[in-house]
Scaffold this active site. Structure first.
Site, PDB file in Angstrom:
ATOM      1  N   VAL A  22      11.276   5.683   3.663  1.00  0.00           N
ATOM      2  CA  VAL A  22      10.258   6.619   4.643  1.00  0.00           C
ATOM      3  C   VAL A  22       9.006   5.912   5.106  1.00  0.00           C
ATOM      4  O   VAL A  22       8.733   6.109   5.900  1.00  0.00           O
ATOM      5  CB  VAL A  22      10.141   7.871   3.403  1.00  0.00           C
ATOM      6  N   GLY A  23       8.728   5.147   5.520  1.00  0.00           N
ATOM      7  CA  GLY A  23       8.099   4.494   5.773  1.00  0.00           C
ATOM      8  C   GLY A  23       7.661   4.673   7.210  1.00  0.00           C
ATOM      9  O   GLY A  23       6.704   4.637   7.578  1.00  0.00           O
ATOM     10  N   GLU A  24       8.959   4.701   8.173  1.00  0.00           N
ATOM     11  CA  GLU A  24       8.989   4.282   9.561  1.00  0.00           C
ATOM     12  C   GLU A  24       9.165   5.293   9.796  1.00  0.00           C
ATOM     13  O   GLU A  24       8.486   6.102  11.526  1.00  0.00           O
ATOM     14  CB  GLU A  24       9.208   3.482   9.951  1.00  0.00           C
TER      15      GLU A  24
ATOM     16  N   LYS B 298       4.697  11.970  -4.017  1.00  0.00           N
ATOM     17  CA  LYS B 298       3.280  12.081  -3.796  1.00  0.00           C
ATOM     18  C   LYS B 298       3.170  11.238  -2.382  1.00  0.00           C
ATOM     19  O   LYS B 298       2.696  11.114  -1.534  1.00  0.00           O
ATOM     20  CB  LYS B 298       2.111  11.487  -4.611  1.00  0.00           C
TER      21      LYS B 298
ATOM     22  N   GLY C 160       0.614  -1.523  -0.170  1.00  0.00           N
ATOM     23  CA  GLY C 160       0.104   0.378  -0.001  1.00  0.00           C
ATOM     24  C   GLY C 160       1.294   1.096   0.189  1.00  0.00           C
ATOM     25  O   GLY C 160       0.172   2.490  -0.049  1.00  0.00           O
TER      26      GLY C 160
END
Lengths: 328, 734
Positions: B698-700, B628, B461
């Site tokens: 940059v997920g966490e 984005k 996602g």
């Protein structure tokens, strides 16, 4: 969920007929409580009678200047009704503070009065529960009880009544119109709910086969103001930890008449006549508000995790009184 | 690399499928003759099964079988840490024996023709237990059920701390949190002779594939794991959980496809959670704010079945400069399911403690919170003695402070008012390690003028499908619409697990290389094929731009579309295949992302009402590949951090270990009304140690530090220091 018989009723009399002498029948309106509880096997009706087609969807002014609200009026429609917004502001505010738009679009006026508690232990059949099965025990009393009631509790049940709407209606001195096997009767909302005592399974005065048809609101004297304040962990979509409904008529800075109800803290929507008595005839002042709040919570019985609700409810009521009596 | 397809705000290529319902999630696959498995969970947390009475259930309509520990196939334990990529969520195979270790443990599985029949029958399986009193809270743990898990030390903090002129010694706790992705876990198992296809919601199809092979005891080539779309996982879907094995075995035994979904209530027990932590922070400093000693003593829980370490030591060892540093972590065994990484594992609870302690120390020193951070800025990684590959935290602090207006902060508690409301301002550092793993990618340039990129990683996602297409587009000049990306299938070339914010940095070099190889192959065909406009041209003088092969010194218009070259030889396509390793340069540098949060809260003291009114995050996380989706990740992380700060806590009934708020009405997460105006600034300095684009991940990072920024702001407004999350109104009724 267990299998059940399903009927649709088109008229009040056919609805009553459908449940006559059925001990395990339920009416379903919006279904926002009943269907959930059926999925959890907390409610296991043998017969479900759909009353969504009943012609009880009108909001009408009564000859005396009050309001007659059909039991099937949806919460959204009631909240956005012009008369309700202008004259019974507290009711509109209470409705809009409850649930989500989707739920309010479904939930009915009659159904909202009959909402059942969010007590974790009531909703999980792995636990005993006196509300589900009288005499089986109450795991909430010694369990995690942050959301539980501090007013009106008993050694058998401390479940909180979850409704916002009913709290506002309590302060508006609403009257519930009931159609039953033996005809129609009217019950003031203040007499409608029962304290849990040793029979927490009995939450109100409805008898087997009774149907709520209308709720009426008495007229309010011109100049009456009202307000609902709800406190909870997040900003929206959560049940109250504490709420207050106040309907007040001022004469100058003096409180001529006031009606007060509390939510999120009682085993039923909690009318506080003690608080009303302290305020009527007195100055609208911070000290008097606090004195009223102290009186309203005088009999509070906190448990392990909900002691904060005593102070929270006092502050909630004090602030609501302040808001409603503020001079323009 | 110069084109705006890298770095620009690119809309997800799979977005339309998702919003139109075209994306199939694990439970969505329409399988013929599908049977439905519903698990029966344990209602005790410690003890043994005395008896399972399934007589009534077995006779109910549609019921095909009731499985439990007395009638299930033998399963094996996975190799786990003895091998690479063989990690289960819970290493104990389901139904291994009659022992019960936690509430909600699967004790039986009812399989029926319909879901409703299975659910009905499951409610009629009666299990009796020999029950013991469980241990479910961290503060109930004693030394007898506690073991050492991690220990870091430099210098001599034990001696330095008592001598420090200024000392802070406080303990901070974070509660158990539950991942709760929107899409619940589900498995559909379909056997065809001795081969099984598993439709999963998995963050790591390769690892899932390996673990299932080991636990089922069948060869790898007999299993295919498919996970095309994932309704997020937040770490909860990194490793296989027992329901996947239940589905596989039940389907094999019944000779019929079986689906097992995990209902929301069991998402709180059987598929992992972030464990509770208790951290004692001891900071020693000079009068002018230089740290001389930094200590974190950590206790977290794990299950009785597995050792899961929520590593709070690493970030404690390197975030600030201090000659003396210890970080010691212990595990306490409790009667709960095995914990598992949840977004920002380790660093998220650790930064709550570290950044809260730094804020408290700043107050003790009468120093600005930001100034204290700058005073103790780590110029190198003092734990590994390596230089940072790229660190611009100082600029992140400064940019954030300028944009937020931090210099206008009046440090006096309760001094910043807005009418009857009190404002509180808080800040905190955020950080997350960056890494790069091995990956294989295949890129194929096809006769119809399109490209196809494939890899056995998956998009949870976050935008991985889109990243693949962006890189192929960048290297071929093909528009995104002409690039097909195929992920989420263990039959594809092995790719990374979607965890640790490392997929982008891992797959970039492999996509680049595979694409280049495919382009080179086309150029070779162009050079060696009769009738080609480039026959006998030196291959080194050719390139591909805008999907066309052309001379490097001439414009693309002078060349020909690559598919015309393929047509010359009647080729359906040309492949580029790349296998890239974990970057060797990583060992010469310490690779971390950093950033800073600044927030404003508004407090109504009369009714203890707390609202967040402003949030700013500045991120130094290498170069953004997609502005984005990167922004989306950071803001989403902050929202999750707001949930951690204000709402989230899984509450166990201590009598039986039952998480009583196991639903979305009672487990509170933020709603839109809780979220203020938010902004995020990316510094965008490329970190080319990891890949040529300089991307880190940059997920966490967005989630780390959020809770301590909030409690700092709450202190500033109220004078109440919340050291035990979440912040509750009862703590603020002052």
């Amino acid at each position: 969920m267990e299998a059940f018989q399903f009927n649709q009723a088109k008229t009040v009399s056919s609805a009553l007929e459908a449940v006559r002498s059925q001990t395990e029948a339920k009416f379903v309106a919006g279904g926002t409580t009943l269907v959930d509880l059926m999925k959890l096997n907390v409610e296991i009706p043998k017969k479900v009678v759909d009353i969504n087609s009943l012609p009880l969807t009108q909001i009408e002014s009564t000859p005396d200047g009050g309001l007659k609200i059909g039991a099937m009026v949806r919460n959204s429609d009631l909240a956005h009704d012009e008369t309700v917004q202008q004259r019974y502001t507290v009711l509109s505010e209470a409705l809009l503070s409850g649930a989500s738009p989707q739920l309010r679009n479904m939930a009915s006026t009659g159904g909202n009065l009959l909402q059942r508690t969010r007590c974790y232990y009531f909703r999980d059949t792995a636990y005993p529960c006196n509300k589900r099965e009288p005499g089986s025990g109450c795991p909430a009393i010694d369990g995690f009880n942050r959301i539980h009631a501090i007013l009106g509790t008993s050694e058998h049940c401390i479940a909180t009544h979850p409704s916002d709407m009913a709290v506002a209606m309590m302060a508006l001195e609403a009257v519930v119109h009931i159609q039953g096997a033996h005809g129609e009767r009217n019950v003031p909302l203040n007499d409608f709910y029962l304290l849990p005592g040793s029979t927490p399974n009995r939450e109100n005065v409805l008898a087997l086969g009774d149907l709520i048809t209308y709720v009426t609101l008495p007229p309010l004297t011109n100049g009456t103001r009202s307000h609902y304040l709800k406190l909870r962990d997040r900003a929206s979509y959560e049940f109250a930890l504490s709420s207050a409904a106040v309907v007040a008529l001022l004469s100058g800075h003096r409180i001529q008449r006031v009606r007060i109800a509390l939510g999120g803290v009682g085993t039923k929507p909690w009318r506080s006549m003690e608080a009303e008595q302290i305020l009527e005839g007195r100055e609208a002042s911070e000290n008097n508000f606090r004195a009223a709040a102290e009186a309203a919570l005088k009999d509070a019985k906190p448990r392990h995790d909900n002691a904060f609700k005593v102070e929270l409810a006092k502050r909630c009521l004090t602030r609501t009184l302040k808001n409603v009596t503020q001079f323009a | 690399m110069s084109s705006s397809v890298i770095g620009g705000p690119i809309t997800r290529i799979d977005g339309k499928l998702k919003v139109t319902g075209g994306a199939k999630y694990a439970a969505d696959y329409p399988i013929e003759k599908l049977a439905y498995g519903v698990a029966v969970p344990s209602t005790i947390a410690d003890g043994k099964i005395a008896r399972i009475d399934s007589v009534k259930a077995e006779k109910m309509p549609g019921v095909l079988a009731v499985f439990h520990h007395d009638n299930f196939d033998k399963l094996y334990r996975p190799a786990g840490a003895f091998e690479e990529l063989s990690r289960p969520g819970e290493s104990r195979p389901p139904f291994e024996d009659g022992n019960i270790y936690y509430y909600g443990q699967f004790v039986a599985l009812v399989v029926a023709d319909t879901f409703q029949q299975a659910q009905d029958a499951a409610a009629n399986v009666h299990v009796t237990y020999d029950e013991k009193a469980p241990l479910v809270l961290l503060n109930q743990a004693t030394t007898s059920n506690t073991t050492l898990a991690k220990k870091y030390s430099r210098g001599d903090a034990d001696s330095a701390f008592p001598k420090a002129p200024v000392q802070l010694d406080q303990t901070y706790t974070t509660p158990t949190e539950t991942h709760n992705p929107m899409e619940m876990h589900a498995t559909i198992a379909v056997w065809n002779k001795d081969k099984v296809t598993l439709y999963e919601s998995s963050q790591g199809v390769v690892n899932h594939h390996n673990v299932m092979s080991e636990m089922l005891g069948i060869p790898l080539e007999n299993i295919e794991v498919i996970s095309k779309f994932i309704g997020s996982g937040f770490g909860g879907k990194l490793f296989p959980w027992p329901h996947s094995l239940l589905a596989a075995v039940a389907a094999r035994k019944l000779g019929r496809p079986v689906k097992v979904s995990v209902p929301r209530t069991l998402m709180f027990t059987t598929v992992g959670h972030r464990p509770a932590t208790q951290q004692r922070m001891r900071l020693g400093a000079t009068q002018d704010g230089k740290l001389v000693s930094f200590q974190n003593d950590i206790l977290q829980h794990t299950s009785l079945v597995d050792d899961y370490v929520e590593d709070c030591t690493q970030v404690s060892s390197l975030l600030y400069s201090s000659p003396n540093n210890t970080a010691i972590q212990h595990l306490a065994r409790l009667n709960v399911g095995t914990p598992t990484p949840m977004r920002g594992p380790g660093r998220t609870p650790a930064l709550f403690a570290i950044e809260s302690a730094m804020d408290e120390l700043a107050i003790k020193l009468n120093m600005d919170a930001l100034e204290l951070r700058l005073k103790n800025y780590a110029e190198t990684d003092e734990a590994s003695n390596l230089p940072w590959s790229s660190k611009h935290l100082r600029e992140a602090y400064q940019t954030g402070a300028d944009r937020f207006g931090w210099s206008k902060r009046n440090p006096k508690v309760g001094s910043m008012r807005n009418g009857d409301l009190i404002q509180g301002w808080g800040m905190a550092t955020c950080t997350w390690p960056a890494g790069r793993h091995a990956a294989e990618v295949r890129v194929r340039l096809l006769a119809d003028g399109t490209a196809r990129a494939s890899c056995a990683t998956q998009d949870i996602g976050t935008g991985t499908y889109t990243v693949f297409a962006q890189v192929v587009s960048d290297k071929t000049g093909l528009p995104l619409g002409k690039i097909q990306v195929v992920l989420g299938d263990s039959a594809l070339p092995p790719g990374p697990t979607s965890g640790g914010s490392s997929v982008t940095s891992t797959v970039l070099p492999a996509i680049v290389e595979a694409t280049q190889k495919a382009v080179d192959a086309v150029i070779q065909v162009a050079v060696y094929t009769p009738n080609s406009p480039f026959q006998n041209v030196d291959a080194k003088t050719l390139k591909m731009t805008q999907g066309r092969i052309h001379a490097q010194d001439k414009s693309p218009d002078t060349g020909v579309p690559f598919q015309d070259i393929l047509a010359l030889r009647n080729l359906v396509g040309l492949d580029g295949h790349a296998k890239t390793d974990a970057d060797p340069d990583v060992k010469k540098f310490s690779t971390h992302s950093f950033g800073a949060h600044f927030c404003e809260i508004s407090f109504d003291p009369g009714i203890a009402r707390l609202r967040i009114t402003r949030w700013l995050t500045v991120i130094d996380s290498g170069r953004m590949v997609n502005a984005k989706t990167a922004r989306n990740q950071i803001l989403g992380g902050v929202v999750m951090g707001i949930g951690m700060g204000l709402f989230e806590a899984t509450i166990y009934d201590t009598r039986n270990g039952h998480p009583i708020n196991n639903n979305f009405a009672d487990y509170i997460v933020p709603v839109n009304a809780d979220i203020p105006e938010m902004d995020c600034i990316f510094l965008d300095y490329p970190d080319t140690v990891l890949n040529e684009y300089g991307a880190r991940g940059v997920g966490e990072i967005g989630l780390t530090g959020v809770a301590s920024a909030l409690t700092s702001a709450v202190y500033h407004a109220t004078g109440v220091r919340v050291r035990d999350l979440p912040i509750r109104m009862e703590q603020l009724l002052v």
